[in-house]
Structure formats: C-alpha cells, structure tokens
Design a protein around this motif. Structure first.
Motif, short mmCIF file in Angstrom:
data_model
loop_
_atom_site.label_atom_id
_atom_site.label_comp_id
_atom_site.label_asym_id
_atom_site.label_seq_id
_atom_site.Cartn_x
_atom_site.Cartn_y
_atom_site.Cartn_z
N PHE A 64 0.87 -1.18 0.00
CA PHE A 64 0.00 0.00 0.00
C PHE A 64 0.90 1.23 0.00
CE2 PHE A 64 -2.25 -3.41 2.11
CZ PHE A 64 -3.54 -3.34 1.59
N ASP A 65 0.32 2.40 -0.21
CA ASP A 65 1.13 3.61 -0.14
C ASP A 65 1.43 3.98 1.31
OD1 ASP A 65 -1.56 4.10 0.19
OD2 ASP A 65 -1.61 5.92 -1.02
N SER A 66 1.04 3.13 2.27
CA SER A 66 1.34 3.38 3.68
C SER A 66 2.21 2.29 4.29
CB SER A 66 0.02 3.44 4.48
OG SER A 66 -0.71 2.22 4.28
N GLY A 67 2.48 1.19 3.55
CA GLY A 67 3.25 0.07 4.11
C GLY A 67 2.85 -1.21 3.41
N THR A 68 3.21 -2.34 4.00
CA THR A 68 2.98 -3.63 3.34
C THR A 68 2.29 -4.61 4.28
OG1 THR A 68 5.00 -3.30 2.04
CG2 THR A 68 4.09 -5.54 2.11
N ALA A 69 1.22 -5.22 3.78
CA ALA A 69 0.59 -6.33 4.52
C ALA A 69 1.31 -7.61 4.12
CB ALA A 69 -0.89 -6.41 4.18
N ILE A 70 1.74 -8.36 5.12
CA ILE A 70 2.43 -9.63 4.89
C ILE A 70 1.45 -10.73 5.28
CG2 ILE A 70 4.41 -11.06 5.51
CD1 ILE A 70 5.89 -8.51 6.35
N VAL A 71 0.96 -11.47 4.27
CA VAL A 71 -0.10 -12.45 4.51
C VAL A 71 0.46 -13.86 4.34
CG1 VAL A 71 -2.38 -13.27 3.77
CG2 VAL A 71 -1.82 -10.84 3.64
N HIS A 72 0.19 -14.73 5.30
CA HIS A 72 0.56 -16.14 5.17
C HIS A 72 -0.70 -16.98 5.31
CE1 HIS A 72 2.66 -19.95 5.56
NE2 HIS A 72 3.80 -19.34 5.34
N LEU A 73 -0.81 -18.01 4.47
CA LEU A 73 -2.03 -18.83 4.46
C LEU A 73 -1.95 -20.02 5.42
CD1 LEU A 73 -2.70 -18.87 0.60
CD2 LEU A 73 -3.59 -17.28 2.31
N GLY A 74 -0.80 -20.24 6.04
CA GLY A 74 -0.67 -21.35 6.99
C GLY A 74 -1.00 -22.68 6.33
N MET A 75 -1.70 -23.54 7.05
CA MET A 75 -2.05 -24.87 6.53
C MET A 75 -3.39 -24.86 5.81
SD MET A 75 0.10 -27.46 7.49
CE MET A 75 -0.46 -28.89 8.39
N SER A 76 -4.29 -23.99 6.22
CA SER A 76 -5.68 -24.11 5.74
C SER A 76 -6.26 -22.79 5.25
CB SER A 76 -6.56 -24.65 6.88
OG SER A 76 -6.48 -23.81 8.03
#
Length: 271
Positions: A64-76
């Motif tokens: 984003f223009d404000s930072g970064t979302a770091i998304v992990h999907l894990g196992m499910s």
DNA sequence: AGTGCGGCCTGTCCGC
DNA sequence: TGCGGACAGGCCGCAC
C-alpha cells in the motif's frame, strides 16, 4: 496447506483485482491468527491505495502507499475476491473492501495463517530476512545445493523443506521432487553427489512450475482466488498414494513419518 | 550450529 | 452416538 504453487496461484489471481484500488473498508472479525492482527491495522490501510502484490516464499506481500501487509495462508488459509455481501462462512476472519465494490476475503479454519503489517521494507522483516533463495530463481542451482548440503547429516527430504536452504518446498512437493529425482527421502543430505543435486534442483523447479501451471494442488479445501480448486493432484506420483501402485513401476508406494510429517516414496524408483 | 520436537488451531475420519 | 486419537498444504521457538 498451500505451498509455493498454491500461494503463487493465489497471488496472481488476486493481483488484478487489487492493483490500483483504494481501500474502502477493512473488517477484522478474528484477530487471533498465528500472530494477533495488530490494533492499528485497519487505520493503516483504510483509504490507502494498493501499489503492488508480490510473493516471497509462501508470504503474499500486498503493498500500500502506507506500508505492506504480509499475509501467510498457513495450513488451511485461502484468499478470495468476491462481492462483500457474500454470506460469511465460519472462519472468514477478515475482509479488505475495495473501491471497485469487490472485496478480498481471508478464510482459515486452523488459524495458522497470519496478517502482519510493516511500514519498512518487508524483505527486512524478521520473518523474511533470513529466507533462502527462491526455488525458481537462478540463485537456486546445482552448485548452490551441493555446496550448502556438505556435511549436513539431516535427511534430504527435511533438508529441502528447510526455508534456510530453499523456500516454498512443502510436504507435497518435497516427496514429489524426490520421486522425480530418483532419490530416497532418507538419504543424508551431505551424501548427495553433485549429479544428484543437479537432478534434485531440476526436479524441484519442474514440479513447482508444473503445479503453478495447473493452478496448484487441491487435496481438501484449498481454493484459488475465484473459488475454484487446483488440478495438480491428478499429477501427483506419490503423495497420499500409500500402498497404491507406483505410476512408473507398479511397486506399492510406501509411507512413513519424518519430522512429524508423512513422507511418500517408491522404494524401486528412488535410491 | 544442527537437530528434534511441542505447540498453535479446527475439522474429519477411524476404531472401539 | 459418543469419545479418544491420529492426521491434515506450515513453521516458530525452545530444548538438547
């Protein structure tokens, strides 16, 4: 659950709907993921514009223009683009509603997934900073694998699942790669010949690329950004095929546990 | 430093 | 029908 091909399929599926969109609303229903969603997340993202959607290892980086979302999907976990009025399922933990009127919705029964936010370079984040090369990059080659495996006593299957060796190779594709390379999963990493390292690198790249092309592997509940499954499960040679005949030589596929995870292999094709 | 486990969670399936 | 245990695409953090 999702390994690199599933995460990459998700990334490429959601990117066109996200890029350039301004965030209209952020709805968090469950903060207790693997790490709690920080209290300031909604305010940091609301009203901002999505500038990039990238992947590093099994993390999806939404810039984003404000930072970064770091998304992990894990196992499910899974991410879908849908109409925000779509009825909620149990375990739909957050939505990012876009200016287009669509929404990005995160679903994760086991809650091993995560959503972090960083205002600095995400590649410097502690979870990402120490990661090994991407398996599909030129940095991951036979010379590299041979060099880093020397004097390592750990079994080769666990070795290639170690994110300080190479990222993105999870439990399915580790077994599949070793089958394609003709290497027994219990073989000590440090005992691999340079030829075996070359075969293994090629096998890892081939199987990951083929799985990305097929939209990933769906075994139980994984779905892509549009809600459809991946089709690579039809092309698995050993994974979840215990006691079924090897697709190459008809020998029954064997299963055993390594590092608390099931390993599948053919004792005739893999030495 | 390298290795091996417990733990985080829910859902499903299988044997008793 | 209920109940315990094993198991499921990940991976951090701690013991040794």
């Amino acid at each position: 659950m999702p390994e690199l091909p599933e995460v990459e399929t998700t990334r490429s599926g959601i990117a066109p709907s996200l890029l350039g969109q301004r965030v209209r609303e952020v709805i968090v229903r469950q903060r207790r993921l693997r790490w709690p969603i920080t209290a300031g997340f909604e305010a940091a993202v609301r009203g901002r514009v999505v500038t990039s959607v990238e992947r590093r290892a099994k993390y999806i980086l939404i810039g984003f223009d404000s930072g970064t979302a770091i998304v992990h999907l894990g196992m499910s976990g899974s991410l879908r683009i849908l109409d925000p009025a779509t009825p909620l399922l149990t375990h739909d933990h957050w939505d990012i509603v876009l200016g287009s009127g669509r929404a990005l919705r995160f679903h994760d029964p086991r809650r091993f997934g995560s959503l972090l936010f960083t205002q600095v370079d995400p590649h410097r984040h502690p979870l990402l900073a120490g990661l090994a090369p991407e398996p599909l990059s030129d940095a991951f080659d036979a010379d590299y694998l041979y060099r880093v495996s020397r004097r390592r006593k750990v079994a080769v299957k666990l070795f290639i699942m170690n994110s300080q060796v190479v990222v993105g190779v999870g439990n399915i594709y580790a077994s599949e790669s070793l089958f394609r390379a003709g290497i027994a999963p219990r073989r000590m990493a440090g005992r691999l010949t340079s030829e075996q390292c070359a075969r293994l690198v090629r096998a890892i790249k081939d199987v990951l690329r083929a799985a990305v092309r097929a939209g990933g592997t769906t075994l139980r509940d994984y779905v892509n950004a549009d809600g459809t499954p991946g089709y690579f499960s039809q092309r698995l040679f050993v994974y979840e095929r215990a006691e079924l005949p090897c697709r190459r030589c008809r020998t029954p596929i064997r299963q055993f546990v390594q590092g608390q995870r099931s390993t599948y292999w053919c004792p005739t094709c893999q030495k």
